[in-house]
Design a protein around this motif. Sequence first.
Motif, PDB file in Angstrom:
ATOM      1  N   ALA A  69     -28.844 -19.068  12.863  1.00  0.00           N
ATOM      2  CA  ALA A  69     -29.574 -17.794  12.961  1.00  0.00           C
ATOM      3  C   ALA A  69     -30.170 -17.400  11.624  1.00  0.00           C
ATOM      4  O   ALA A  69     -29.574 -17.632  10.568  1.00  0.00           O
ATOM      5  N   SER A  70     -31.351 -16.762  11.674  1.00  0.00           N
ATOM      6  CA  SER A  70     -31.966 -16.333  10.413  1.00  0.00           C
ATOM      7  C   SER A  70     -31.452 -14.958   9.996  1.00  0.00           C
ATOM      8  O   SER A  70     -31.560 -14.586   8.837  1.00  0.00           O
ATOM      9  N   ALA A  71     -30.880 -14.193  10.916  1.00  0.00           N
ATOM     10  CA  ALA A  71     -30.408 -12.841  10.582  1.00  0.00           C
ATOM     11  C   ALA A  71     -29.164 -12.899   9.705  1.00  0.00           C
ATOM     12  O   ALA A  71     -28.353 -13.816   9.836  1.00  0.00           O
ATOM     13  N   PRO A  72     -28.996 -11.904   8.820  1.00  0.00           N
ATOM     14  CA  PRO A  72     -27.747 -11.841   8.058  1.00  0.00           C
ATOM     15  C   PRO A  72     -26.573 -11.561   8.995  1.00  0.00           C
ATOM     16  O   PRO A  72     -26.718 -10.842   9.977  1.00  0.00           O
ATOM     17  N   CYS A  73     -25.428 -12.153   8.671  1.00  0.00           N
ATOM     18  CA  CYS A  73     -24.235 -11.962   9.497  1.00  0.00           C
ATOM     19  C   CYS A  73     -23.170 -11.240   8.658  1.00  0.00           C
ATOM     20  O   CYS A  73     -22.771 -11.725   7.605  1.00  0.00           O
ATOM     21  N   VAL A  74     -22.755 -10.087   9.140  1.00  0.00           N
ATOM     22  CA  VAL A  74     -21.776  -9.257   8.416  1.00  0.00           C
ATOM     23  C   VAL A  74     -20.537  -9.085   9.287  1.00  0.00           C
ATOM     24  O   VAL A  74     -20.646  -8.734  10.470  1.00  0.00           O
ATOM     25  N   ALA A  75     -19.353  -9.323   8.718  1.00  0.00           N
ATOM     26  CA  ALA A  75     -18.103  -9.100   9.465  1.00  0.00           C
ATOM     27  C   ALA A  75     -17.309  -7.983   8.793  1.00  0.00           C
ATOM     28  O   ALA A  75     -17.451  -7.748   7.593  1.00  0.00           O
ATOM     29  N   ILE A  76     -16.478  -7.326   9.585  1.00  0.00           N
ATOM     30  CA  ILE A  76     -15.558  -6.317   9.038  1.00  0.00           C
ATOM     31  C   ILE A  76     -14.160  -6.896   9.198  1.00  0.00           C
ATOM     32  O   ILE A  76     -13.783  -7.329  10.299  1.00  0.00           O
ATOM     33  N   SER A  77     -13.379  -6.893   8.111  1.00  0.00           N
ATOM     34  CA  SER A  77     -12.045  -7.481   8.200  1.00  0.00           C
ATOM     35  C   SER A  77     -11.107  -6.611   9.034  1.00  0.00           C
ATOM     36  O   SER A  77     -10.966  -5.421   8.762  1.00  0.00           O
ATOM     37  N   PRO A  78     -10.450  -7.220  10.038  1.00  0.00           N
ATOM     38  CA  PRO A  78      -9.457  -6.470  10.815  1.00  0.00           C
ATOM     39  C   PRO A  78      -8.096  -6.456  10.111  1.00  0.00           C
ATOM     40  O   PRO A  78      -7.166  -5.806  10.572  1.00  0.00           O
ATOM     41  N   ILE A  79      -8.014  -7.214   9.011  1.00  0.00           N
ATOM     42  CA  ILE A  79      -6.755  -7.271   8.245  1.00  0.00           C
ATOM     43  C   ILE A  79      -6.909  -6.332   7.042  1.00  0.00           C
ATOM     44  O   ILE A  79      -7.846  -6.467   6.254  1.00  0.00           O
ATOM     45  N   VAL A  80      -5.998  -5.404   6.958  1.00  0.00           N
ATOM     46  CA  VAL A  80      -6.054  -4.392   5.898  1.00  0.00           C
ATOM     47  C   VAL A  80      -4.678  -4.345   5.227  1.00  0.00           C
ATOM     48  O   VAL A  80      -3.667  -4.139   5.908  1.00  0.00           O
ATOM     49  N   GLY A  81      -4.665  -4.563   3.919  1.00  0.00           N
ATOM     50  CA  GLY A  81      -3.398  -4.499   3.190  1.00  0.00           C
ATOM     51  C   GLY A  81      -2.384  -5.520   3.684  1.00  0.00           C
ATOM     52  O   GLY A  81      -1.189  -5.234   3.786  1.00  0.00           O
ATOM     53  N   GLY A  82      -2.874  -6.713   4.036  1.00  0.00           N
ATOM     54  CA  GLY A  82      -1.964  -7.808   4.403  1.00  0.00           C
ATOM     55  C   GLY A  82      -1.466  -7.793   5.836  1.00  0.00           C
ATOM     56  O   GLY A  82      -0.645  -8.619   6.223  1.00  0.00           O
ATOM     57  N   ARG A  83      -1.959  -6.822   6.632  1.00  0.00           N
ATOM     58  CA  ARG A  83      -1.544  -6.845   8.046  1.00  0.00           C
ATOM     59  C   ARG A  83      -2.642  -6.276   8.945  1.00  0.00           C
ATOM     60  O   ARG A  83      -3.529  -5.555   8.468  1.00  0.00           O
ATOM     61  N   PRO A  84      -2.580  -6.611  10.247  1.00  0.00           N
ATOM     62  CA  PRO A  84      -3.577  -6.040  11.146  1.00  0.00           C
ATOM     63  C   PRO A  84      -3.336  -4.544  11.331  1.00  0.00           C
ATOM     64  O   PRO A  84      -2.197  -4.082  11.164  1.00  0.00           O
ATOM     65  N   VAL A  85      -4.384  -3.812  11.665  1.00  0.00           N
ATOM     66  CA  VAL A  85      -4.236  -2.371  11.916  1.00  0.00           C
ATOM     67  C   VAL A  85      -3.422  -2.183  13.200  1.00  0.00           C
ATOM     68  O   VAL A  85      -2.635  -1.253  13.324  1.00  0.00           O
TER      69      VAL A  85
ATOM     70  N   GLN B 214     -13.926   1.984   2.797  1.00  0.00           N
ATOM     71  CA  GLN B 214     -12.864   2.497   3.657  1.00  0.00           C
ATOM     72  C   GLN B 214     -13.147   1.939   5.059  1.00  0.00           C
ATOM     73  O   GLN B 214     -14.222   2.178   5.606  1.00  0.00           O
ATOM     74  N   THR B 215     -12.227   1.142   5.629  1.00  0.00           N
ATOM     75  CA  THR B 215     -12.520   0.566   6.961  1.00  0.00           C
ATOM     76  C   THR B 215     -11.607   1.113   8.050  1.00  0.00           C
ATOM     77  O   THR B 215     -11.669   0.649   9.200  1.00  0.00           O
ATOM     78  N   MET B 216     -10.740   2.062   7.719  1.00  0.00           N
ATOM     79  CA  MET B 216      -9.837   2.610   8.743  1.00  0.00           C
ATOM     80  C   MET B 216     -10.609   3.619   9.591  1.00  0.00           C
ATOM     81  O   MET B 216     -10.992   4.675   9.107  1.00  0.00           O
ATOM     82  N   MET B 217     -10.813   3.271  10.865  1.00  0.00           N
ATOM     83  CA  MET B 217     -11.684   4.086  11.724  1.00  0.00           C
ATOM     84  C   MET B 217     -10.881   5.174  12.450  1.00  0.00           C
ATOM     85  O   MET B 217     -10.729   5.148  13.667  1.00  0.00           O
ATOM     86  N   THR B 218     -10.406   6.132  11.664  1.00  0.00           N
ATOM     87  CA  THR B 218      -9.512   7.149  12.227  1.00  0.00           C
ATOM     88  C   THR B 218     -10.250   8.394  12.718  1.00  0.00           C
ATOM     89  O   THR B 218      -9.633   9.296  13.266  1.00  0.00           O
ATOM     90  N   SER B 219     -11.561   8.457  12.515  1.00  0.00           N
ATOM     91  CA  SER B 219     -12.343   9.601  13.014  1.00  0.00           C
ATOM     92  C   SER B 219     -13.759   9.106  13.289  1.00  0.00           C
ATOM     93  O   SER B 219     -14.154   8.040  12.798  1.00  0.00           O
ATOM     94  N   LEU B 220     -14.514   9.901  14.049  1.00  0.00           N
ATOM     95  CA  LEU B 220     -15.901   9.500  14.335  1.00  0.00           C
ATOM     96  C   LEU B 220     -16.693   9.421  13.028  1.00  0.00           C
ATOM     97  O   LEU B 220     -17.511   8.520  12.847  1.00  0.00           O
TER      98      LEU B 220
ATOM     99  N   ASP C  63      -7.869  -3.737  -0.293  1.00  0.00           N
ATOM    100  CA  ASP C  63      -7.927  -5.185  -0.571  1.00  0.00           C
ATOM    101  C   ASP C  63      -8.944  -5.534  -1.653  1.00  0.00           C
ATOM    102  O   ASP C  63      -9.346  -6.693  -1.779  1.00  0.00           O
ATOM    103  N   ARG C  64      -9.359  -4.516  -2.436  1.00  0.00           N
ATOM    104  CA  ARG C  64     -10.464  -4.745  -3.386  1.00  0.00           C
ATOM    105  C   ARG C  64     -10.176  -5.867  -4.375  1.00  0.00           C
ATOM    106  O   ARG C  64     -11.083  -6.533  -4.848  1.00  0.00           O
ATOM    107  N   MET C  65      -8.889  -6.139  -4.659  1.00  0.00           N
ATOM    108  CA  MET C  65      -8.564  -7.192  -5.631  1.00  0.00           C
ATOM    109  C   MET C  65      -8.905  -8.593  -5.097  1.00  0.00           C
ATOM    110  O   MET C  65      -8.901  -9.561  -5.866  1.00  0.00           O
ATOM    111  N   LEU C  66      -9.221  -8.695  -3.785  1.00  0.00           N
ATOM    112  CA  LEU C  66      -9.557 -10.014  -3.221  1.00  0.00           C
ATOM    113  C   LEU C  66     -11.049 -10.334  -3.316  1.00  0.00           C
ATOM    114  O   LEU C  66     -11.490 -11.423  -2.972  1.00  0.00           O
ATOM    115  N   LYS C  67     -11.831  -9.317  -3.771  1.00  0.00           N
ATOM    116  CA  LYS C  67     -13.302  -9.443  -3.766  1.00  0.00           C
ATOM    117  C   LYS C  67     -13.767 -10.751  -4.425  1.00  0.00           C
ATOM    118  O   LYS C  67     -14.486 -11.534  -3.810  1.00  0.00           O
TER     119      LYS C  67
END
Length: 322
Positions: free
Chosen positions: A225-241, A296-302, A278-282
């Motif tokens: 694909a020519s489009a950019p592909c962006v993923a959001i990590s479901p792993i936060v702080g060494g564990r899944p949410v 911030q990836t924790m989706m705790t509010s709209l 997880d910023r130290m993994l950048k």
Amino acid sequence: MRVVVLAGGVGAARFLEGLVNVIPPEEVNVMPPVEVTVIINTGDDMANFMGLYISPDIDIVTYTLAGKVNPKTGWGIKGDTFYCLEMLQRLGFDTWFKLGDQDLGTHLARTMMLKQGRSLSKVTKAISESMGVRCQLLPMTESWVPTRIMTDVGLMHFEEYLVKRKAKDEVEDVIFDGIESASPSPGILEVIKQADTIIIAPSNPIVSIGPILAVPGIRQALIDASAPCVAISPIVGGRPVKGPADKLMAAQGVEVSPRGVAELYHDFLDVLVIDLQDRMLKSSIEEMGIQVVVKQTMMTSLRRKKALALAVLKAARKFANG
Ligand code: GDP
Ligand code: FO1
């Protein structure tokens, strides 16, 4: 603009809620109309559960985008009752999978339409449109390709592992039964090719995104694909949410971290959004040739869901503009 999202259940649905809310309605003429197509995992499907065809991830995404989902669980319908299940229990049936009365209506409708010979894509379109969903929802394939988990106590369907046995068994292997002879649902390869942005939702990388990538042709379409592909990590702080992503990743020999997620997607991924925690993994992820955005990836509010969706769209635009 054409946005394609690869999605599992609850994590993906939360993200999609943010995405559809940052996209202005068609009448607000500030940017070209945005079409969102969601390619949904069907590995969790049960083809004949109490006689019904059940598609948990399709329903989670549909109910969420229709504003009907139970916000406490992230699955099922808000305010649903369980009279049918109570009767089944009184009649001596095992009721480990909690099907609400209104939810049962969806499964009955899907099963009847499939029995009339309509395809899973057409049935998904009919149900989601009736509920007012404006995104295009595509099952990854029309074939039934159940995800089975090989555990220390035997082989079982993924829902049995997750819900009935509460993910307590030792995982030895993950099997996408029949996937090698499945093909992508009609239109999937074309929407990936024509996309302007491709997003991998924060979903379980092994049992939600894994089956989609295993459908012959889909992974290669993402690579090409020519489009950019962006993923959001479901792993936060060494564990899944939530959920068993840690156990499943570990069982497959993958590091339980955003770096492990990057490894799983490395051949088609351009940008990975990781959590502040997880910023130290950048830099170690960037060494793999993948750009990293820390958010911030924790989706705790709209508000947070919308902020994450905007950050993903911006990261894609920035990558595309070099
Ligand atoms: P589910 O099993 O029905 O929940 O389906 P998914 O595979 O879509 O979602 C599970 C994944 O979503 C888990 O690995 C979670 O870690 C991830 N997830 C859920 N909520 C959030 C969130 O708020 N932020 C992030 N980054 N990940 C999330
Ligand atoms: N998850 C549970 O943890 N317990 C349940 O009883 C349950 C029932 C259920 C019924 C319909 C549906 O669409 C989803 C349901 N889920 C339930 C969620 C589902 O097991 C998983 O979250 C997904 O399959 C993973 O994506």
